[in-house]
Design an enzyme around this catalytic site. Sequence first.
Site, mmCIF file in Angstrom:
data_model
loop_
_atom_site.group_PDB
_atom_site.id
_atom_site.type_symbol
_atom_site.label_atom_id
_atom_site.label_comp_id
_atom_site.label_asym_id
_atom_site.label_seq_id
_atom_site.Cartn_x
_atom_site.Cartn_y
_atom_site.Cartn_z
ATOM 1 N N GLY C 32 0.787 -1.224 0.000
ATOM 2 C CA GLY C 32 0.000 0.000 0.000
ATOM 3 C C GLY C 32 0.820 1.275 0.000
ATOM 4 N N CYS C 241 -27.302 -9.545 -17.046
ATOM 5 C CA CYS C 241 -26.699 -9.205 -18.332
ATOM 6 C C CYS C 241 -27.661 -9.596 -19.470
ATOM 7 C CB CYS C 241 -25.370 -9.931 -18.496
ATOM 8 S SG CYS C 241 -24.648 -9.740 -20.144
ATOM 9 N N CYS C 244 -25.699 -12.554 -21.411
ATOM 10 C CA CYS C 244 -25.369 -13.868 -20.841
ATOM 11 C C CYS C 244 -26.158 -14.162 -19.572
ATOM 12 C CB CYS C 244 -23.873 -13.984 -20.572
ATOM 13 S SG CYS C 244 -23.342 -13.082 -19.110
ATOM 14 N N CYS C 266 -22.619 -7.247 -19.471
ATOM 15 C CA CYS C 266 -21.409 -7.445 -18.680
ATOM 16 C C CYS C 266 -20.335 -6.440 -19.081
ATOM 17 C CB CYS C 266 -20.830 -8.841 -18.954
ATOM 18 S SG CYS C 266 -21.639 -10.146 -18.052
ATOM 19 N N CYS C 272 -18.343 -12.728 -20.154
ATOM 20 C CA CYS C 272 -19.635 -12.784 -20.819
ATOM 21 C C CYS C 272 -19.594 -13.805 -21.963
ATOM 22 C CB CYS C 272 -19.986 -11.398 -21.349
ATOM 23 S SG CYS C 272 -21.694 -11.225 -21.863
#
Lengths: 236, 258, 293
Positions: C32, C241, C244, C266, C272
């Site tokens: 970080g 979606c 899909c 998606c 997808c």
Amino acid sequence: MATPLVVSEVFKSFTMHLRDGLKLAVVNDVNFSVASGECVVLGGPSGIGKSSILKMLYGNYAVDAGQILVAHRDRIVDVAAVDPRTVLDVRRHTMGYVSQFLRTVPRVSAIDVVAEPLLARGVDAGEARDKAAALLAGLNLPRELWNLPPATFSGGEQQRVNIARGFITDHRILLLDEPTASLDAANRKVVVSMIAAKKAEGVAMLGIFHDEEVREAVADRILDVSAFSPRKAVAA
Amino acid sequence: MNDTPLFKVSGVSKFYGQRIGCKDVSFDLWPGEVLAIVGESGSGKTTLLNCLSTRLMPTAGSVEYRMRDGQFRDLYHMSEAERRFLMRTDWGFVHQNPADGLRMTVSAGANVGERLMAIGDRHYGNIRATATDWLSRVEISTDRIDDQPRAFSGGMRQRLQIARNLVTGPRLVFMDEPTGGLDVSVQARLLDLVRGLVNDLGLSAIVVTHDLAVARLLSHRMMVMKDGYVIEQGLTDRVLDDPREPYTQLLVSSILQV
Amino acid sequence: MTELASYNFAYLDEQTKRMIRRAILKAIAIPGYQVPFASREMPMPYGWGTGGVQVTAAIIGPEDVLKVIDQGADDTTNAVSIRAFFQKVADVAVTTHTADATIIQTRHRIPERKLSEGQVLVYQVPIPEPLRFLEPRETETRKMHALEEYGLMHVKLYEDIARHGRISTTYAYPVKVAGRYVMDPSPTPKFDNPKMHMSEALQLFGAGREKRIYAVPPHTDVVSLDFEDHPFEIQRFEQSCALCAAHGVYLDEVVLDDKGGRMFVCSDTDNCEDRREHGHSGEMLAPSKEAAE
């Protein structure tokens, strides 16, 4: 202690630096004491140094030499020598002062101005305000003024607020600088009886009263400040 | 009377090269005491305030502070992390220009809440409730809580800055000309507010001002500075009613009477 | 590739790569923490992923398989051109399949498919400093990181709630890494924040213009900042979606006409396609089992 205030060999002068260091002697060799339950009135012509003596006792004026001994919380404090913090503590607990003029603070109501010295000592707000109300009522200040800031009050009204504020505590020493100057006869009488009550409680009082009638009524003894005047010494 | 000072200053000096910022200043400050530092521009009062508040490292001297655990710590020998923690919890600093002490682009509520969040408060509702309470204590209408200080008047900004500083219950607050730049009526209101808060909270404060009326109203004790030196100090009433030094007499006699 | 013989493998010279690798190692060692590095001019403008490209160039080897996505898509301009760039300068294999890639460079999204050990996710970062919008001084933000003074991050979240009644930050949502540094996963949607937590893959972040690299090593705590009474939440999509029929994935809204017609598909194109190959189909395609349900 029977004598809570002793002033010993106090000298005071002002050095006016803006006037080429002109030195003005105010009082020389001041000696006196005030006993509990006694009211001593400072006498002598105006300009002789009466107010200056009160201001020295209260710590507003420094002194050149000498001692101002005050019985404060089980010990004796020399107001002329201690640090500011102790002076403030003496003012809070031992020595009260009723000045000629009220130093108003914006937006603080009359009743709170009066109650403040009690609040500063940790007294409950309700109790302090009750006591303040009783004093203002006794001094005949119209009730509708109590919740207003005293800045716009007349001289006499301001002075009554000031007196109430000075008398609200159980200070063992009270300094009174012409507390009755702007009062009418009826209210002067009230103040005289308030002083008598303080005397009965054993408070030591030192005051300046130009009003002869009041002076006669309250004074146990008159201390002639001319005796400490450096001008007198020159004249003699 | 509490017999332990909160803040002990000894021999603090700051030089800018050959020039004196402030020289050899020593004093103690007790809990609940308000000290005014007065003097004209360039007298060293702001330099001194910055040294005392560790915003500036002095050339010589030490300042000790009594921490909440009762131990005295030398401020100039603390780690920066400890010092910064102290500054945002146990201390406050009120700047003359509120923009220097506020985040002008976040809301009043967040300005007040920032210190709480900095010490780990993670409950939005509580933070907001505390912020609301503080806004009303400094007489800012609570429906302004989501407004940015940019939309506030000078007096409101200064009151917001005070709330932001006091929210963590500090024991010592530094103020640099807190009423400078405000209208007289706004000044009076602010002074009264500060006076009330100082009394109610038992705060100690060090207030830098060139205004003797401010010193009279707020402070118990005052120090007069000239050319970097403290030339006179004592009870505020005494310094103002019976000034001893030529410069202090000049200052006092220069007050305009209304 | 003989005409490019004058280029070193993966464009950057070896000294530069070593410098960047050292920064990456340091970043992995201090999860970080933003490590400064001497960012190079790249043959593309700032804002086009120069930070991510340098990180990728420093870690890529001839055996690697590279996937590049912009938003979630493999076929947008930025993704296509970076993929082509590495094909040219490193001659590496490329793929659009998340599972097959060893290095995935991304501009926003983390693939829907769970990443696995040995994979590296390289983020292109525009502004690495999470404190920047509230504190403009770099000296001060560095100090705040050093002393772990992160109250200001909550000020930003407070402002969101005060203004919108909830934390409205939807991307670049600040996280605390390994219990120490607050990090900006910019400009990833907060939907993907939970995927960073305890990920098996190594996550590297490169900011070319700001000259910073930071990292989240595998199996590291990544916690999104929040309030007790306003806990962190990811976006929820009511729709599935349109292609899909996937639920619980990040969807893009596609406007179909100027009469308010639109569909949600998606964002992760690879995921997808993969689902459709496996027989899932949404309402825009032929009716399917899921659509009937």
